[in-house]
Scaffold this motif. Structure first.
Motif, short mmCIF file in Angstrom:
data_model
loop_
_atom_site.label_atom_id
_atom_site.label_comp_id
_atom_site.label_asym_id
_atom_site.label_seq_id
_atom_site.Cartn_x
_atom_site.Cartn_y
_atom_site.Cartn_z
N ASN A 3 79.93 46.90 3.38
CA ASN A 3 79.25 45.98 4.31
C ASN A 3 77.75 46.30 4.33
OD1 ASN A 3 78.63 44.27 6.35
ND2 ASN A 3 80.12 45.06 7.81
N THR A 4 76.98 45.68 3.43
CA THR A 4 75.55 45.99 3.30
C THR A 4 74.69 45.10 4.18
OG1 THR A 4 75.41 44.54 1.41
CG2 THR A 4 75.74 46.84 0.93
N PRO A 5 73.56 45.61 4.66
CA PRO A 5 72.61 44.77 5.41
C PRO A 5 72.06 43.63 4.55
CG PRO A 5 72.05 47.09 5.60
CD PRO A 5 73.09 46.97 4.53
N THR A 6 71.62 42.57 5.21
CA THR A 6 71.14 41.38 4.51
C THR A 6 69.97 41.68 3.58
OG1 THR A 6 71.77 40.16 6.49
CG2 THR A 6 70.50 38.97 4.87
N GLY A 7 69.03 42.50 4.02
CA GLY A 7 67.86 42.83 3.21
C GLY A 7 68.24 43.50 1.90
N THR A 9 71.16 43.27 0.33
CA THR A 9 71.83 42.27 -0.51
C THR A 9 70.82 41.36 -1.19
OG1 THR A 9 73.68 42.30 1.03
CG2 THR A 9 73.62 40.49 -0.51
N ALA A 10 69.81 40.93 -0.43
CA ALA A 10 68.76 40.08 -0.99
C ALA A 10 68.02 40.79 -2.12
CB ALA A 10 67.78 39.66 0.11
N ARG A 11 67.71 42.08 -1.90
CA ARG A 11 67.03 42.86 -2.95
C ARG A 11 67.89 42.97 -4.20
NH1 ARG A 11 64.65 46.58 0.55
NH2 ARG A 11 66.63 47.66 0.60
N LEU A 12 69.19 43.16 -4.00
CA LEU A 12 70.12 43.27 -5.12
C LEU A 12 70.16 41.96 -5.92
CD1 LEU A 12 72.13 45.50 -6.13
CD2 LEU A 12 73.91 44.19 -4.98
N VAL A 13 70.24 40.84 -5.19
CA VAL A 13 70.24 39.52 -5.83
C VAL A 13 68.95 39.29 -6.61
CG1 VAL A 13 70.21 37.02 -5.36
CG2 VAL A 13 71.88 38.50 -4.22
N TRP A 16 68.86 41.52 -9.78
CA TRP A 16 69.77 41.02 -10.82
C TRP A 16 69.26 39.71 -11.42
CZ3 TRP A 16 72.81 43.45 -13.81
CH2 TRP A 16 73.48 44.59 -13.38
N THR A 17 68.65 38.86 -10.59
CA THR A 17 68.05 37.62 -11.10
C THR A 17 66.93 37.94 -12.08
OG1 THR A 17 68.60 36.50 -9.02
CG2 THR A 17 66.97 35.45 -10.42
N LEU A 18 66.09 38.93 -11.72
CA LEU A 18 65.00 39.34 -12.60
C LEU A 18 65.52 39.86 -13.93
CD1 LEU A 18 61.89 39.57 -12.51
CD2 LEU A 18 62.20 41.95 -11.79
N VAL A 19 66.56 40.69 -13.87
CA VAL A 19 67.19 41.21 -15.08
C VAL A 19 67.73 40.07 -15.94
CG1 VAL A 19 69.20 42.54 -15.93
CG2 VAL A 19 67.74 43.49 -14.14
N ALA A 20 68.41 39.12 -15.31
CA ALA A 20 68.98 37.98 -16.04
C ALA A 20 67.89 37.13 -16.70
CB ALA A 20 69.82 37.12 -15.09
N VAL A 21 66.79 36.90 -15.97
CA VAL A 21 65.67 36.12 -16.51
C VAL A 21 65.04 36.83 -17.71
CG1 VAL A 21 63.31 35.33 -15.99
CG2 VAL A 21 65.17 34.85 -14.38
#
Length: 40
Positions: A3-7, A9-13, A16-21
């Protein structure tokens, strides 16, 4: 999944988006280079 805090989770997203790009960009560049080599 924990159960991670919203901040966090947002950093993780974002990371991962940066890595994918970056991966996608590298793959596209490789394909363009390969296409140039094979078509020349």
């Amino acid at each position: 999944m924990s159960n991670t805090p919203t901040g966090q989770t947002a950093r993780l997203v974002i990371s991962w988006t940066l890595v994918a790009v970056l991966l996608g960009y590298g793959i596209i560049q490789t394909l363009i280079t390969a296409a140039k080599l094979f078509t020349s």
